[in-house]
Design a protein around this motif. Structure first.
Motif, PDB file in Angstrom:
ATOM      1  N   THR A  37      38.419  32.074  23.700  1.00 26.40           N
ATOM      2  CA  THR A  37      39.450  31.497  24.557  1.00 26.40           C
ATOM      3  C   THR A  37      39.990  32.484  25.587  1.00 26.40           C
ATOM      4  O   THR A  37      40.711  32.086  26.500  1.00 26.40           O
ATOM      5  CB  THR A  37      40.636  30.989  23.711  1.00 26.40           C
ATOM      6  N   VAL A  38      39.661  33.779  25.456  1.00 30.15           N
ATOM      7  CA  VAL A  38      40.317  34.798  26.274  1.00 30.15           C
ATOM      8  C   VAL A  38      39.455  35.290  27.435  1.00 30.15           C
ATOM      9  O   VAL A  38      39.884  35.271  28.585  1.00 30.15           O
ATOM     10  CB  VAL A  38      40.762  35.992  25.391  1.00 30.15           C
ATOM     11  N   VAL A  70      40.798  29.654  28.305  1.00 27.41           N
ATOM     12  CA  VAL A  70      42.049  29.279  28.971  1.00 27.41           C
ATOM     13  C   VAL A  70      41.964  29.464  30.479  1.00 27.41           C
ATOM     14  O   VAL A  70      42.377  28.589  31.249  1.00 27.41           O
ATOM     15  CB  VAL A  70      43.220  30.103  28.401  1.00 27.41           C
ATOM     16  N   LEU A  71      41.435  30.588  30.932  1.00 24.03           N
ATOM     17  CA  LEU A  71      41.376  30.909  32.360  1.00 24.03           C
ATOM     18  C   LEU A  71      39.924  31.044  32.783  1.00 24.03           C
ATOM     19  O   LEU A  71      39.259  32.030  32.464  1.00 24.03           O
ATOM     20  CB  LEU A  71      42.142  32.209  32.636  1.00 24.03           C
ATOM     21  N   LEU A  72      39.424  30.058  33.510  1.00 28.05           N
ATOM     22  CA  LEU A  72      38.042  30.076  33.986  1.00 28.05           C
ATOM     23  C   LEU A  72      37.985  30.745  35.348  1.00 28.05           C
ATOM     24  O   LEU A  72      38.801  30.456  36.230  1.00 28.05           O
ATOM     25  CB  LEU A  72      37.489  28.656  34.081  1.00 28.05           C
ATOM     26  N   ALA A 168      50.643  35.216  28.173  1.00 25.41           N
ATOM     27  CA  ALA A 168      50.173  35.076  29.547  1.00 25.41           C
ATOM     28  C   ALA A 168      48.712  35.482  29.654  1.00 25.41           C
ATOM     29  O   ALA A 168      48.196  36.226  28.811  1.00 25.41           O
ATOM     30  CB  ALA A 168      51.023  35.938  30.488  1.00 25.41           C
ATOM     31  N   PHE A 169      48.057  34.977  30.708  1.00 28.65           N
ATOM     32  CA  PHE A 169      46.677  35.335  31.022  1.00 28.65           C
ATOM     33  C   PHE A 169      46.602  35.787  32.469  1.00 28.65           C
ATOM     34  O   PHE A 169      47.379  35.335  33.311  1.00 28.65           O
ATOM     35  CB  PHE A 169      45.740  34.144  30.791  1.00 28.65           C
ATOM     36  N   SER A 170      45.662  36.661  32.756  1.00 28.88           N
ATOM     37  CA  SER A 170      45.514  37.206  34.102  1.00 28.88           C
ATOM     38  C   SER A 170      44.039  37.402  34.416  1.00 28.88           C
ATOM     39  O   SER A 170      43.217  37.567  33.507  1.00 28.88           O
ATOM     40  CB  SER A 170      46.253  38.542  34.211  1.00 28.88           C
ATOM     41  N   ALA A 171      43.712  37.394  35.704  1.00 29.92           N
ATOM     42  CA  ALA A 171      42.341  37.726  36.107  1.00 29.92           C
ATOM     43  C   ALA A 171      42.047  39.208  35.898  1.00 29.92           C
ATOM     44  O   ALA A 171      40.896  39.617  35.850  1.00 29.92           O
ATOM     45  CB  ALA A 171      42.128  37.352  37.572  1.00 29.92           C
ATOM     46  N   ARG A 172      43.080  40.010  35.751  1.00 31.44           N
ATOM     47  CA  ARG A 172      42.918  41.455  35.547  1.00 31.44           C
ATOM     48  C   ARG A 172      42.839  41.767  34.054  1.00 31.44           C
ATOM     49  O   ARG A 172      43.557  41.180  33.252  1.00 31.44           O
ATOM     50  CB  ARG A 172      44.094  42.204  36.169  1.00 31.44           C
TER      51      ARG A 172
END
Length: 295
Positions: A37-38, A70-72, A168-172
């Motif tokens: 998921t990460v 979560v973050l594609l 939280a999720f980030s592109a970094r």
């Protein structure tokens, strides 16, 4: 109530992951969530491997759910999402609206990252095929009570009840940044931190946990004392998030309290030495998340 084992949020080796789920197959959990998921760079296990684990768990009597990322961030991520959505064998947990659209018309689980805070939103997702929703971590018991009064017929409710909270999720990739290496050449340093990398304040107080592109709470959300209240609120499923050690013991404590074999206070005392950090439960009580309130 049923016990669900959430998806592993950390990057473990293939061997560690296989051994973990072989153990979980014999534990008193009803539902097991599988999948990455990460971060899509975590490639120790791919979809065929997850499906192999799913078959093993299903043979052991577990309900298996495949969780989506979560973050594609790329076309490859989207391709993987479509393969998961179209697996044809196991129910899928949608963790972003792209996954919801891929699953529209089929039964799916509305994950905690969809941020469902009101009954009209839940009605819309039910119309798209959602059969269970996972309460956002920041929601308290009062908000849950309102949601329960207005939830659609046949909709199950799941509550995140144990584990470091994904905030939280980030592109970094912050774990790679900690080593001063770029995300595209991260050298998979997440694997060096099987329960995440603790970030401290200048006063040396645990503040957050870095887990690749994900930021977690440093403290561990623990709602062992609240299982009775959840039962009164007609919660259907309690989610326990995996950590690298003592999971069998932790599941046994939740199972014991849930079935009246253990007193919650005694179980909580036994739980604390098994946790990677101090407990908290503030969000449940409408307080700051890092607070701990015990009756």
């Amino acid at each position: 109530m049923k016990i669900a084992l959430g998806p592993v949020q950390y990057y473990w080796s293939r061997l560690a992951m296989m051994q973990f789920y072989e153990t979980m197959a014999h534990m008193p959990v009803d539902i097991v969530y599988l999948g990455e998921t990460v971060c899509s760079r975590r490639r120790e296990l791919r979809l065929p491997d997850w499906l192999e684990i799913a078959d093993m768990l299903a043979a052991a009597g577990k309900q298996v759910v495949l969780s989506t990322q979560v973050l594609l961030e790329s076309g490859a991520d989207l391709t993987t999402l479509r393969k998961i959505a179209g697996n044809g064998r196991y129910v899928v947990e949608a963790n972003d609206m792209g996954a919801v659209h891929c699953l529209e018309g089929s039964p799916f689980i509305a994950g905690p990252y969809l941020n469902i805070y009101n009954p009209p939103t839940l009605d819309i997702l039910a119309g798209l095929g959602a059969t269970r929703w996972v309460m956002p971590l920041e929601m308290g018991s009062e908000g849950l009570a309102q949601m329960q009064q207005g939830r659609p017929a046949g909709m199950e409710t799941e509550v995140f009840a144990y584990g470091r909270m994904p905030l939280a999720f980030s592109a970094r990739c912050f774990t790679a940044r900690n080593r001063n290496i770029p995300k595209d050449n991260c050298q998979y340093v997440c694997m060096d931190h099987p329960d995440g990398l603790v970030l401290e304040t200048r006063e040396s107080q645990p503040f957050l946990v870095l887990n690749g592109t994900q930021t977690q709470s440093a403290l561990v959300y623990a709602l062992l004392h609240e299982l009775g209240a959840m039962k009164e609120l007609q919660v259907d499923v309690v989610r326990i998030s995996p950590q690298s050690q003592y999971m069998a013991n932790i599941i046994d404590l939740f199972y014991g309290v849930m079935h009246g074999r253990l007193d919650a206070a005694d179980a909580f005392e036994q739980l604390q030495p098994l946790m990677p950090a101090a407990p908290c439960n503030g969000y449940w009580h409408g307080k700051p998340g890092l607070d701990l309130l015990l009756a």
